[in-house]
Write a protein that holds these residues in place. Structure first.
Motif, PDB file in Angstrom:
ATOM      1  N   LEU A  22      -8.430  13.360   0.857  1.00 50.10           N
ATOM      2  CA  LEU A  22      -8.193  12.895  -0.512  1.00 50.10           C
ATOM      3  C   LEU A  22      -6.738  12.454  -0.642  1.00 50.10           C
ATOM      4  N   LEU A  23      -6.536  11.229  -1.060  1.00 49.49           N
ATOM      5  CA  LEU A  23      -5.188  10.713  -1.335  1.00 49.49           C
ATOM      6  C   LEU A  23      -5.059  10.620  -2.853  1.00 49.49           C
ATOM      7  N   VAL A  24      -3.893  10.959  -3.337  1.00 46.23           N
ATOM      8  CA  VAL A  24      -3.731  11.046  -4.788  1.00 46.23           C
ATOM      9  C   VAL A  24      -2.575  10.164  -5.250  1.00 46.23           C
ATOM     10  N   GLY A  25      -2.810   9.460  -6.376  1.00 46.32           N
ATOM     11  CA  GLY A  25      -1.757   8.664  -6.995  1.00 46.32           C
ATOM     12  C   GLY A  25      -0.949   9.509  -7.968  1.00 46.32           C
ATOM     13  N   THR A  26       0.229   9.029  -8.321  1.00 41.49           N
ATOM     14  CA  THR A  26       1.146   9.853  -9.122  1.00 41.49           C
ATOM     15  C   THR A  26       1.434   9.259 -10.498  1.00 41.49           C
ATOM     16  N   GLY A  27       0.753   8.181 -10.874  1.00 43.28           N
ATOM     17  CA  GLY A  27       0.998   7.566 -12.183  1.00 43.28           C
ATOM     18  C   GLY A  27       0.195   8.261 -13.276  1.00 43.28           C
ATOM     19  N   LYS A  28       0.560   7.994 -14.524  1.00 42.02           N
ATOM     20  CA  LYS A  28      -0.225   8.364 -15.714  1.00 42.02           C
ATOM     21  C   LYS A  28      -0.195   9.851 -16.079  1.00 42.02           C
ATOM     22  N   TYR A  29       0.576  10.680 -15.394  1.00 39.39           N
ATOM     23  CA  TYR A  29       0.657  12.100 -15.775  1.00 39.39           C
ATOM     24  C   TYR A  29       1.654  12.262 -16.916  1.00 39.39           C
ATOM     25  N   ARG A  30       1.550  13.404 -17.610  1.00 37.78           N
ATOM     26  CA  ARG A  30       2.468  13.653 -18.745  1.00 37.78           C
ATOM     27  C   ARG A  30       3.907  13.764 -18.265  1.00 37.78           C
ATOM     28  N   ASP A  31       4.109  14.473 -17.165  1.00 39.55           N
ATOM     29  CA  ASP A  31       5.453  14.655 -16.615  1.00 39.55           C
ATOM     30  C   ASP A  31       5.312  15.072 -15.145  1.00 39.55           C
ATOM     31  N   PHE A  32       6.452  15.226 -14.478  1.00 36.74           N
ATOM     32  CA  PHE A  32       6.419  15.537 -13.050  1.00 36.74           C
ATOM     33  C   PHE A  32       5.820  16.929 -12.783  1.00 36.74           C
ATOM     34  N   ASP A  33       5.938  17.841 -13.759  1.00 37.27           N
ATOM     35  CA  ASP A  33       5.339  19.180 -13.552  1.00 37.27           C
ATOM     36  C   ASP A  33       3.823  19.073 -13.464  1.00 37.27           C
ATOM     37  N   VAL A  47       0.438  11.356  -0.698  1.00 34.61           N
ATOM     38  CA  VAL A  47       0.608  11.079  -2.121  1.00 34.61           C
ATOM     39  C   VAL A  47       1.212   9.693  -2.290  1.00 34.61           C
ATOM     40  N   THR A  48       0.540   8.856  -3.053  1.00 33.42           N
ATOM     41  CA  THR A  48       1.068   7.495  -3.180  1.00 33.42           C
ATOM     42  C   THR A  48       1.927   7.339  -4.437  1.00 33.42           C
ATOM     43  N   VAL A  49       2.974   6.547  -4.293  1.00 30.54           N
ATOM     44  CA  VAL A  49       3.989   6.417  -5.343  1.00 30.54           C
ATOM     45  C   VAL A  49       4.314   4.933  -5.543  1.00 30.54           C
ATOM     46  N   ALA A  50       4.284   4.483  -6.795  1.00 34.15           N
ATOM     47  CA  ALA A  50       4.639   3.086  -7.086  1.00 34.15           C
ATOM     48  C   ALA A  50       6.156   2.950  -7.058  1.00 34.15           C
ATOM     49  N   VAL A  51       6.654   2.288  -6.038  1.00 36.05           N
ATOM     50  CA  VAL A  51       8.115   2.213  -5.835  1.00 36.05           C
ATOM     51  C   VAL A  51       8.802   1.535  -7.016  1.00 36.05           C
ATOM     52  N   ARG A  52       8.130   0.559  -7.635  1.00 37.60           N
ATOM     53  CA  ARG A  52       8.769  -0.186  -8.726  1.00 37.60           C
ATOM     54  C   ARG A  52       8.754   0.571 -10.042  1.00 37.60           C
ATOM     55  N   ARG A  53       7.985   1.665 -10.105  1.00 37.22           N
ATOM     56  CA  ARG A  53       7.874   2.361 -11.391  1.00 37.22           C
ATOM     57  C   ARG A  53       8.356   3.803 -11.340  1.00 37.22           C
ATOM     58  N   THR A  54       8.639   4.300 -10.149  1.00 35.75           N
ATOM     59  CA  THR A  54       8.931   5.724 -10.016  1.00 35.75           C
ATOM     60  C   THR A  54      10.312   5.899  -9.411  1.00 35.75           C
ATOM     61  N   ASN A  55      11.033   6.887  -9.907  1.00 34.75           N
ATOM     62  CA  ASN A  55      12.364   7.130  -9.352  1.00 34.75           C
ATOM     63  C   ASN A  55      12.259   7.973  -8.081  1.00 34.75           C
ATOM     64  N   LEU A  56      12.603   7.325  -6.967  1.00 37.03           N
ATOM     65  CA  LEU A  56      12.647   8.049  -5.681  1.00 37.03           C
ATOM     66  C   LEU A  56      14.095   8.177  -5.236  1.00 37.03           C
ATOM     67  N   GLY A  57      14.986   8.063  -6.204  1.00 36.30           N
ATOM     68  CA  GLY A  57      16.407   8.141  -5.873  1.00 36.30           C
ATOM     69  C   GLY A  57      17.152   6.863  -6.221  1.00 36.30           C
ATOM     70  N   GLN A  58      16.399   5.809  -6.671  1.00 35.48           N
ATOM     71  CA  GLN A  58      17.074   4.566  -7.059  1.00 35.48           C
ATOM     72  C   GLN A  58      17.992   4.808  -8.257  1.00 35.48           C
ATOM     73  N   ASN A  59      17.571   5.722  -9.165  1.00 35.19           N
ATOM     74  CA  ASN A  59      18.368   6.028 -10.363  1.00 35.19           C
ATOM     75  C   ASN A  59      18.838   7.480 -10.276  1.00 35.19           C
ATOM     76  N   PRO A  60      20.026   7.709  -9.727  1.00 32.56           N
ATOM     77  CA  PRO A  60      20.489   9.073  -9.472  1.00 32.56           C
ATOM     78  C   PRO A  60      20.585   9.943 -10.721  1.00 32.56           C
ATOM     79  N   ASP A  61      20.651   9.329 -11.936  1.00 30.18           N
ATOM     80  CA  ASP A  61      20.800  10.129 -13.164  1.00 30.18           C
ATOM     81  C   ASP A  61      19.472  10.566 -13.756  1.00 30.18           C
ATOM     82  N   PRO A  63      15.282  12.116 -13.384  1.00 35.98           N
ATOM     83  CA  PRO A  63      14.494  13.008 -12.521  1.00 35.98           C
ATOM     84  C   PRO A  63      13.859  12.244 -11.353  1.00 35.98           C
ATOM     85  N   ASN A  64      13.909  12.868 -10.194  1.00 37.43           N
ATOM     86  CA  ASN A  64      13.424  12.229  -8.969  1.00 37.43           C
ATOM     87  C   ASN A  64      12.078  12.864  -8.609  1.00 37.43           C
TER      88      ASN A  64
END
Ligand SMILES: CC(=O)[C@@H](O)[C@H](O)COP(=O)(O)O
Length: 266
Positions: A22-33, A47-61, A63-64
């Motif tokens: 099972l592979l799981v996407g990370t969009g549409k949740y209330r928050d990272f918790d 776990v798949t992550v939309a690079v253009r929509r999710t902070n993976l460290g692009q925005n250091p200020d 939540p990552n």
């Protein structure tokens, strides 16, 4: 076990072995918790992550996501959601490779339009070729067209991911007949990506012989996402077991559960 029985080999993608299918996407949740809790309940390792929509460290200020889903525990599968051209998709994969220290496993999706989010297969084929030549391991979201699926495999994609139905629609597998043709001819893992609405959809894909399924909306949009993530885990496991066990043949006529011969007072 007889030689012609189906073997339970683990999901292997570009040399990486996963015990969960099972592979799981990370969009549409209330928050990272909530994302982290659902991902954990799903039992996924990928776990798949939309690079253009999710902070993976692009925005250091900000939540990552990688703080909630540590790379020590999960394999992150950056995806190119939101890309409509091969050029954009390739650029996004290169950004992901930089952000994730050379990680080269990506999920390519090049969309045709905003309304359907249907894949643009012309741009997808172009991007796949460029990425494979650049050393990426490409899992690719595509239509359920068997010819396109085979062409993506020929280009060198390490997994082909036909849609079950439109992204976020929850309509399940709308075209099992074409999925069957794709599965019959595939030499790389085939995973259904998009449209799974409920655990029975996921189980059906697995029973048919898919190597795995990718689910986002059906989990994130359930009233209780964590509970649904667990239900999807069980469904994928049950579907895989059923595929290995091989279902009974469908019969045109009835067949009694207990034999007529030897009936008392017969
Ligand atoms: C999350 C992802 O990468 C997509 O491919 C897509 O969102 C999955 O589809 P569903 O949201 O319909 O499960």
């Amino acid at each position: 076990m007889s030689a012609d029985q189906r073997q339970d080999i683990p999901l292997t993608v570009a040399g990486r072995v996963f015990s969960s299918r099972l592979l799981v996407g990370t969009g549409k949740y209330r928050d990272f918790d909530e994302t982290a809790a659902a991902v954990e309940a799903s039992g996924t390792e990928l776990v798949t992550v939309a690079v253009r929509r999710t902070n993976l460290g692009q925005n250091p200020d900000e939540p990552n996501l990688l703080d909630a889903l540590p790379t020590s525990r999960y394999t992150i599968l950056p995806n190119t959601a939101g890309c409509y051209t091969a050029k954009d998709a390739v650029r996004t994969c290169k950004l992901a490779r930089e952000l994730l220290d050379g990680h080269n496993l990506v999920k390519l999706e090049v969309l045709g339009d905003d309304g359907t989010l249907y894949p643009n297969v012309v741009e997808t084929l172009k991007a796949a070729e460029t990425l494979v030549n650049d050393g990426f391991d490409v899992m690719v979201y595509t239509s359920d067209d068997p010819i396109v699926a085979k062409e993506l495999e020929r280009i060198g994609c390490c997994a082909v991911m036909p849609l079950g139905s439109l992204i976020g629609s929850g309509h399940g597998l709308l075209n099992p007949a074409t999925l069957e043709i794709i599965l019959e001819h595939a030499e790389v893992p085939i995973l259904v990506d998009a449209g799974i609405g409920t655990p029975s959809d996921a189980a059906l894909a697995m029973e048919m012989g898919c190597a795995g399924v990718l689910i986002n909306s059906a989990i994130a949009n359930a009233r209780q996402p964590v509970r649904m993530a667990h239900a999807m885990k069980l469904a994928v496991e049950a579907g895989r077991e059923a595929y290995l066990a091989e279902r009974m043949p469908r019969r045109a006529s009835a067949s009694p559960s207990s034999p007529f011969a030897g009936r008392i007072n017969a």
